[in-house]
Scaffold this active site. Sequence first.
Site, PDB file in Angstrom:
ATOM      1  N   PHE A  52    -147.798   1.940  -3.370  1.00 23.99           N
ATOM      2  CA  PHE A  52    -146.382   2.310  -3.382  1.00 23.99           C
ATOM      3  C   PHE A  52    -145.772   1.911  -4.731  1.00 23.99           C
ATOM      4  O   PHE A  52    -145.997   0.810  -5.211  1.00 23.99           O
ATOM      5  CB  PHE A  52    -145.634   1.635  -2.226  1.00 23.99           C
ATOM      6  CG  PHE A  52    -144.234   2.137  -2.096  1.00 23.99           C
ATOM      7  CD1 PHE A  52    -143.988   3.385  -1.540  1.00 23.99           C
ATOM      8  CD2 PHE A  52    -143.163   1.403  -2.568  1.00 23.99           C
ATOM      9  CE1 PHE A  52    -142.693   3.888  -1.438  1.00 23.99           C
ATOM     10  CE2 PHE A  52    -141.868   1.890  -2.473  1.00 23.99           C
ATOM     11  CZ  PHE A  52    -141.639   3.132  -1.913  1.00 23.99           C
ATOM     12  N   ASP A  71    -148.842  -6.062   1.607  1.00 18.84           N
ATOM     13  CA  ASP A  71    -147.563  -5.397   1.854  1.00 18.84           C
ATOM     14  C   ASP A  71    -147.680  -4.717   3.218  1.00 18.84           C
ATOM     15  O   ASP A  71    -148.497  -3.807   3.409  1.00 18.84           O
ATOM     16  CB  ASP A  71    -147.288  -4.370   0.745  1.00 18.84           C
ATOM     17  CG  ASP A  71    -145.931  -3.686   0.908  1.00 18.84           C
ATOM     18  OD1 ASP A  71    -145.417  -3.641   2.039  1.00 18.84           O
ATOM     19  OD2 ASP A  71    -145.404  -3.170  -0.100  1.00 18.84           O
ATOM     20  N   TYR A 115    -136.379  -2.317   7.557  1.00 18.46           N
ATOM     21  CA  TYR A 115    -135.654  -1.100   7.986  1.00 18.46           C
ATOM     22  C   TYR A 115    -136.542   0.001   8.536  1.00 18.46           C
ATOM     23  O   TYR A 115    -136.046   1.034   8.964  1.00 18.46           O
ATOM     24  CB  TYR A 115    -134.808  -0.532   6.831  1.00 18.46           C
ATOM     25  CG  TYR A 115    -135.517  -0.380   5.503  1.00 18.46           C
ATOM     26  CD1 TYR A 115    -136.388   0.668   5.265  1.00 18.46           C
ATOM     27  CD2 TYR A 115    -135.294  -1.293   4.472  1.00 18.46           C
ATOM     28  CE1 TYR A 115    -137.029   0.796   4.050  1.00 18.46           C
ATOM     29  CE2 TYR A 115    -135.931  -1.173   3.248  1.00 18.46           C
ATOM     30  CZ  TYR A 115    -136.798  -0.120   3.045  1.00 18.46           C
ATOM     31  OH  TYR A 115    -137.435  -0.002   1.834  1.00 18.46           O
ATOM     32  N   LYS A 116    -137.860  -0.210   8.521  1.00 17.92           N
ATOM     33  CA  LYS A 116    -138.748   0.841   9.035  1.00 17.92           C
ATOM     34  C   LYS A 116    -138.970   0.602  10.530  1.00 17.92           C
ATOM     35  O   LYS A 116    -138.042   0.760  11.320  1.00 17.92           O
ATOM     36  CB  LYS A 116    -140.049   0.857   8.241  1.00 17.92           C
ATOM     37  CG  LYS A 116    -139.854   1.169   6.750  1.00 17.92           C
ATOM     38  CD  LYS A 116    -141.179   1.116   6.035  1.00 17.92           C
ATOM     39  CE  LYS A 116    -141.050   1.262   4.532  1.00 17.92           C
ATOM     40  NZ  LYS A 116    -140.697   2.618   4.103  1.00 17.92           N
ATOM     41  N   ARG A 157    -144.896  14.189   5.900  1.00 13.32           N
ATOM     42  CA  ARG A 157    -145.238  12.936   6.567  1.00 13.32           C
ATOM     43  C   ARG A 157    -144.488  12.839   7.893  1.00 13.32           C
ATOM     44  O   ARG A 157    -143.285  13.081   7.951  1.00 13.32           O
ATOM     45  CB  ARG A 157    -144.800  11.813   5.631  1.00 13.32           C
ATOM     46  CG  ARG A 157    -145.564  10.561   5.681  1.00 13.32           C
ATOM     47  CD  ARG A 157    -145.137   9.619   4.586  1.00 13.32           C
ATOM     48  NE  ARG A 157    -143.713   9.303   4.600  1.00 13.32           N
ATOM     49  CZ  ARG A 157    -143.198   8.158   4.152  1.00 13.32           C
ATOM     50  NH1 ARG A 157    -143.977   7.248   3.631  1.00 13.32           N
ATOM     51  NH2 ARG A 157    -141.904   7.944   4.180  1.00 13.32           N
TER      52      ARG A 157
END
Length: 411
Positions: A125, A196, A221-222, A370
Amino acid sequence: MITRADCEHRDTEDPLAHARARFRVPESVIYLDGNSLGALPAATPARLADVTEKEWGADLIRSWNAHDWIGLPARIGARIAPLIGAECGEVIAADSTSVNLFKLAAAGLRLNAPRRVILSERGNFPTDLYVLQGLVGMLGGAAELRLVAREDIPSAFDESLALLVLTHIHYKTGALHDMNALTQAAHAAGALVLWDLSHSAGAVELFLDRDRADFAIGCGYKYLNGGPGAPAFLFVAEHLQKQLRQPLSGWMGHAAPFEFGDEYRPAEGIARTLCGTPAVLAMAALAEGVATFDGIAMRDVRNKSKALGDLFLALALSRCAGAGFEIACPRDADQRGSQVALRHAEGYAIIQALIEQGVIGDFRAPDILRFGFAPLYTRYADIWDAVDRLAAITTGARWREERFQIRAAVT
Ligand SMILES: Cc1ncc(COP(=O)(O)O)c(C=O)c1O
């Protein structure tokens, strides 16, 4: 041929079906983006109103003690710990994932001096790579960042390696690293390992202590449903905490912040990773997000996540055959996180047309569609409906309309 009725039947047998009531997911929407922004927990608006009006509004600054605002980072960390296979005192909520990476990567390098190499994966990422580049740049010749292809990671371990930094589940492909095997191999080479967990926490079973992870970071927040821009979390294995020194040594990580001394003295334990004042409103929302996992077994979450992904792929293969899609994620659910990825040259326009039809997934340049599955609120019937609409869009010509080509700032 899988029918919608089959999917509805699976929903009636789903041990997690009750958890959907913990969220407000608009009925008009099929939400397959909980891997980017978790849905709103039903309890969050009232909790935020209370924190705002009663705690901030009425009790004002007394709330730091009266409502234990000061303890929020540690209290939330203790609730996240069992979701990731860690002990309470090993996890804390703080800052953003990017900032936590900076703190722990710097601390890891320092712990493993004179080794100076950080190893990561090409295509990791971007923020992970950018933060590591920033850290190495700041340290001049004292550190070096090496990036290698995914398949070359284990063979890149050598005696110069200080820290391995990997994202457990790849943000685009959903491919999952073997945390246990890579951590053991890196340790055998004398390196520390930082994971991560942004796409893992709340989505898959994690065993940080069992797998002997040294450090970890992840988003609030995911799948943890903490709200847009929620504080992140970090993990430091208990046995490393005493020696840990991190560079953002702000007053909240001090042993006695309210003594206001001139010299930094790190707090005992995980609290030394804190920097500044916690964002109380955002922490309150994160606490509600994490509470959506109360009484939920992560084994059930993982089982459903794999089943949802398998269902999506099976339906997409049969219903969208000939539409130009390529599967860009592992087909084996054990090798995949809680998302699937399809590759299509016109992926951006197709996703926009799908969103207009009420199915929210997202697009990752240059060509990945996705779809993320949050097992607490995604139903099997949602998957059927989503693929049904995807099939309808790709057999028609509407997605070719000009307006679906317009790129928004956030994809
Ligand atoms: C693997 C990974 N790391 C980090 C982040 C984001 O970090 P931050 O919350 O600091 O923007 C994301 C966001 O999608 C991510 O997927």
